[in-house]
Design a protein around this motif. Sequence first.
Motif, PDB file in Angstrom:
ATOM      1  N   ILE A 142       1.013  -1.062   0.046  1.00 61.02           N
ATOM      2  CA  ILE A 142       0.004  -0.142   0.201  1.00 61.02           C
ATOM      3  C   ILE A 142       0.833   1.182  -0.183  1.00 61.02           C
ATOM      4  N   VAL A 143       0.610   2.007  -0.846  1.00 64.41           N
ATOM      5  CA  VAL A 143       1.342   3.246  -0.862  1.00 64.41           C
ATOM      6  C   VAL A 143       0.421   4.537  -1.016  1.00 64.41           C
ATOM      7  N   SER A 144       1.025   5.840  -0.491  1.00 62.30           N
ATOM      8  CA  SER A 144       0.272   6.958  -0.955  1.00 62.30           C
ATOM      9  C   SER A 144       0.876   8.032  -1.687  1.00 62.30           C
ATOM     10  N   ALA A 145       1.102   7.203  -2.989  1.00 58.57           N
ATOM     11  CA  ALA A 145       1.825   7.947  -4.109  1.00 58.57           C
ATOM     12  C   ALA A 145       0.900   8.883  -4.587  1.00 58.57           C
ATOM     13  N   GLN A 146      -0.441   8.772  -4.678  1.00 55.47           N
ATOM     14  CA  GLN A 146      -1.300   9.739  -5.363  1.00 55.47           C
ATOM     15  C   GLN A 146      -2.081  10.647  -4.392  1.00 55.47           C
ATOM     16  N   LYS A 147      -1.390  10.539  -2.961  1.00 50.13           N
ATOM     17  CA  LYS A 147      -1.752  11.501  -1.743  1.00 50.13           C
ATOM     18  C   LYS A 147      -3.273  10.831  -1.180  1.00 50.13           C
ATOM     19  N   ARG A 148      -3.246   9.436  -1.555  1.00 52.53           N
ATOM     20  CA  ARG A 148      -4.396   8.512  -0.773  1.00 52.53           C
ATOM     21  C   ARG A 148      -3.907   6.979  -0.671  1.00 52.53           C
ATOM     22  N   ASP A 149      -4.089   6.371   0.134  1.00 50.22           N
ATOM     23  CA  ASP A 149      -3.889   4.976   0.245  1.00 50.22           C
ATOM     24  C   ASP A 149      -4.377   4.171  -0.727  1.00 50.22           C
ATOM     25  N   GLU A 150      -3.377   3.432  -1.546  1.00 53.33           N
ATOM     26  CA  GLU A 150      -3.942   2.665  -2.554  1.00 53.33           C
ATOM     27  C   GLU A 150      -3.068   1.520  -2.832  1.00 53.33           C
ATOM     28  N   GLU A 151      -3.491   0.424  -3.470  1.00 50.88           N
ATOM     29  CA  GLU A 151      -2.401  -0.784  -3.946  1.00 50.88           C
ATOM     30  C   GLU A 151      -1.552  -0.341  -4.794  1.00 50.88           C
ATOM     31  N   ALA A 152      -0.294  -0.451  -4.663  1.00 55.87           N
ATOM     32  CA  ALA A 152       1.015  -0.294  -5.582  1.00 55.87           C
ATOM     33  C   ALA A 152       0.694  -0.822  -6.735  1.00 55.87           C
ATOM     34  N   GLN A 153       0.400  -2.071  -6.931  1.00 57.26           N
ATOM     35  CA  GLN A 153       0.365  -2.825  -7.986  1.00 57.26           C
ATOM     36  C   GLN A 153      -0.605  -2.320  -9.071  1.00 57.26           C
ATOM     37  N   ALA A 204     -13.350   7.493   1.682  1.00 57.39           N
ATOM     38  CA  ALA A 204     -12.674   6.196   1.698  1.00 57.39           C
ATOM     39  C   ALA A 204     -13.761   5.025   1.161  1.00 57.39           C
ATOM     40  N   LEU A 205     -15.045   5.257   1.113  1.00 58.64           N
ATOM     41  CA  LEU A 205     -15.938   4.278   0.509  1.00 58.64           C
ATOM     42  C   LEU A 205     -15.604   3.966  -0.953  1.00 58.64           C
ATOM     43  N   SER A 206     -15.839   2.754  -1.436  1.00 61.53           N
ATOM     44  CA  SER A 206     -15.433   2.471  -2.444  1.00 61.53           C
ATOM     45  C   SER A 206     -16.561   2.085  -3.648  1.00 61.53           C
ATOM     46  N   ASN A 207     -17.758   2.819  -3.119  1.00 62.09           N
ATOM     47  CA  ASN A 207     -19.043   2.439  -3.885  1.00 62.09           C
ATOM     48  C   ASN A 207     -18.935   3.281  -5.472  1.00 62.09           C
ATOM     49  N   SER A 208     -18.044   4.540  -5.424  1.00 66.39           N
ATOM     50  CA  SER A 208     -18.334   5.356  -6.517  1.00 66.39           C
ATOM     51  C   SER A 208     -17.192   4.916  -7.235  1.00 66.39           C
ATOM     52  N   PRO A 209     -17.304   5.098  -8.645  1.00 64.40           N
ATOM     53  CA  PRO A 209     -16.260   4.692  -9.770  1.00 64.40           C
ATOM     54  C   PRO A 209     -15.483   5.939  -9.798  1.00 64.40           C
ATOM     55  N   LEU A 210     -15.770   7.087  -9.034  1.00 61.24           N
ATOM     56  CA  LEU A 210     -14.932   8.391  -9.307  1.00 61.24           C
ATOM     57  C   LEU A 210     -14.260   8.614  -7.961  1.00 61.24           C
ATOM     58  N   LYS A 211     -12.866   8.863  -8.025  1.00 61.32           N
ATOM     59  CA  LYS A 211     -12.034   9.036  -7.297  1.00 61.32           C
ATOM     60  C   LYS A 211     -11.428  10.511  -7.601  1.00 61.32           C
ATOM     61  N   TRP A 212     -11.261  11.353  -6.453  1.00 59.62           N
ATOM     62  CA  TRP A 212     -10.803  12.726  -6.846  1.00 59.62           C
ATOM     63  C   TRP A 212      -9.951  13.392  -5.794  1.00 59.62           C
ATOM     64  N   THR A 213      -9.017  14.166  -6.091  1.00 63.97           N
ATOM     65  CA  THR A 213      -8.200  14.871  -5.234  1.00 63.97           C
ATOM     66  C   THR A 213      -8.106  16.336  -5.635  1.00 63.97           C
ATOM     67  N   ALA A 214      -8.331  17.457  -4.571  1.00 61.19           N
ATOM     68  CA  ALA A 214      -8.017  18.656  -5.323  1.00 61.19           C
ATOM     69  C   ALA A 214      -7.557  19.535  -3.873  1.00 61.19           C
TER      70      ALA A 214
END
Length: 786
Positions: free
Chosen positions: A110-121, A422-432
């Motif tokens: 798990i990494v925070s490369a895109q400023k949120r915790d996500e699976e690196a692979q 954090a909810l994964s229900n939406s197909p849209l993830k955003w950061t601003a």
Amino acid sequence: MKKKISLVCLSMIFITTVKAQTFTTIRGTVTDAKGNAIPAASVHVLNTNFITTANNKGTYTLNNVPGGKYSVEVSAVGYASLNKMADVSGTNAEVNFQLAASDSQLSEVIVSAQKRDEEAQRLPLSVSALSAKQVQDYRIWNAKDVTAIVPNLYSANPGDNRNVTSIRGIATTSYDPAVATYIDGVNQFSLDTYIPQLFDVDRIEVLRGPQGTLYGRNSTGGVINIITKQPSNQTSGFASVDFGNYNLQRYTLGLRTPLIKDKLFLGVAGQYSGFDGYYTNTFNNSKFDKQHYFLGNYYLKYLANSRLSFTLNVKNNEARNNGAFALAADPVTALTQPFKVNQNALTTLIDNTFNASLSINYTGRNFNFLSQSSYQQNYRYYTNPIDGDFSPLDIISLNNNYGKSWNNVKTGIQEFRFSSPALSNSPLKWTAGAYGFYGDNPTKTGTHYGAMAGLYNAPPNITNININTATNYGLAFYGQVTYTISPKVDITGGLRYDYEHKKGFVNGAFQPDGSSPITTRSDTSATIGFKAFSPKVNIAYHPGENNTLYAAYSRGFRAGGYSQLGADPTSQPPLYPYKPEYSDNYEIGTKNTFLDKRLRLNVTAFYTTINNAQVPTLLLPDAITVTQNAGKLNSKGVELELAATPVKGLEFDYNFGYTHARYTSLVVPDNGTATLDLKGNHQIFTPDVTSMLAVQYTHNLSTNVNLVARGEWRYLGDQYFDLANTIKQNAYHLFNARVDVSTTHFDAFLWANNIFDKHYIDYAYDFGASHLGNPAIYGVSLSAKF
């Protein structure tokens, strides 16, 4: 009346929102493959404040979790980390986890490369991640130690711990780095204010390629993201001692504990390290680069509720170095007379760094919010003038000890960031977000010409005093969106706008020994402003659960500025502006996990162009760098990362990088009166090949007692240290080894680095002064944890 109505409306909205939400208590167990409980396992709902540890029976509880679908990471010492999707609803939910031993299965990173915790692979970008275990296995004590562990990364310094780092041929060549370093989310603003020594590390992430959209200025080559361990509800501590040749001594101690359970947490860690130095000064037959430092890392975290947390983090580094520039006059001397210098001006470098940050983290049902405020300060000076000619003769020395008003760098940074929940229900993830900073850098240096200055065609017994004061501020706005078109395809787009303003002030004086200064350059100032747009576009295709194919474009920039005042303002005028440097990167890659998570293979191909390349010229004897936009550079290459556990107890890691970086246009000054065309030359500080193989075998001696043997082979290809490509280090090999006995709470290590005592140049200036990489170092380490 209007205010009362507004408050009533807001209260009704809040009550309605709360009533609409379903809060769940998540319970479960964490066990191994045989069903045995794993005490102290960490259970973390990613991108939230929900985190807990399992008790002695392996059970855990998370209260008041809003219903929905989440990614949950579970980790424990000695086991492969697991990331699992959990769909929780109702008032109670049971989610159980089974972990495999770390020597029989690879961890899910798990990494925070895109400023949120996500699976690196699953990320469509090149990112290398080193866990706390890998940091210990590789014995990474300084940020430069990741050289070759990360493909196409090279890092070194001349002995003063200001690391020059390159990734994919994009090299740090001035005080504005080309590779940005973040520690615990805070941008280490310059080479002055960052702390290179490492300890108490949770993980290191290295993003290869420009990262301008989310990270902004000075990330043209990539980003090094260092995350240290934070306190939690579980009381834990550690202590270690390291001893080695050259009188190496390293003592580390730390404690993390709750002060008020579920509310207030404290983390305190400190490290003292020192050694007698590798170099001998033949001028007085003494150890030249004897040094030591104390490094502290302190956390205070307050959890107001399950959604809102406040974290105060303070770091300090107090370093003392008797030989900051352990340099031979030229490469031949460095290699034929290894680890010897001959300098008459003796001094100690005082290097004090203080970093503090306050983070406010809110995790909501509709959005997450982060505010991070940080302050950095570095006061760096020499107790006596330092040798400027690297010889035993009284020719040139440099003095910067003019009191705390000078050479005291200060920077303040503020970032606000909103992101999807954090909810994964939406197909849209955003950061601003928005980012702003202010920096103040007052420098004053005196260049003293001694009795034998005539050898340099300079008048003797005088001092040139140069004042270069810089202030700058900047503001940025950024946004990034990832849309999942289907379970197999997602696309990412982002854009950042940066504006930066710099103001420079110079003043020059001429001071004969025993006399008052005579002004040679009256107060002069100049301002410069510039802006930059940093877009990115990525597309990822996931043909299977453990496979990702991607294509990506990204852009980065290195800040512009102006030249400093030197001894000869006619040939090198001060306050001469230079523009930002821009990098555009195109890459394709594939990430794969095979054989039931026993094999991981990632391959990347990239092509990068650099425009307005900032080319440095070191002015002697002033020891300042004048930067100009003098060329264009193309860099292309491939990278491979392989990790495998083919049989229980056996671990392989192999990382390979190839870089072909050449200037397509490069015209530089030649002796101040002419120009030199260096088109086609190699980029500096860029080995054409980096290769790192690590093999480790763990043998179980008895219950909870393991014998571990490890070997490492590091290969670095040909590289150059000057733009004219006259200073070259040929390819070389380095070998490291380690044997240790490990238990649940104690470890004992025997280790050796550079076993065959290979002599090689790891840093050189364009005028020839050269520094060698570390010699053979061996020692013993003891550590305890609870």
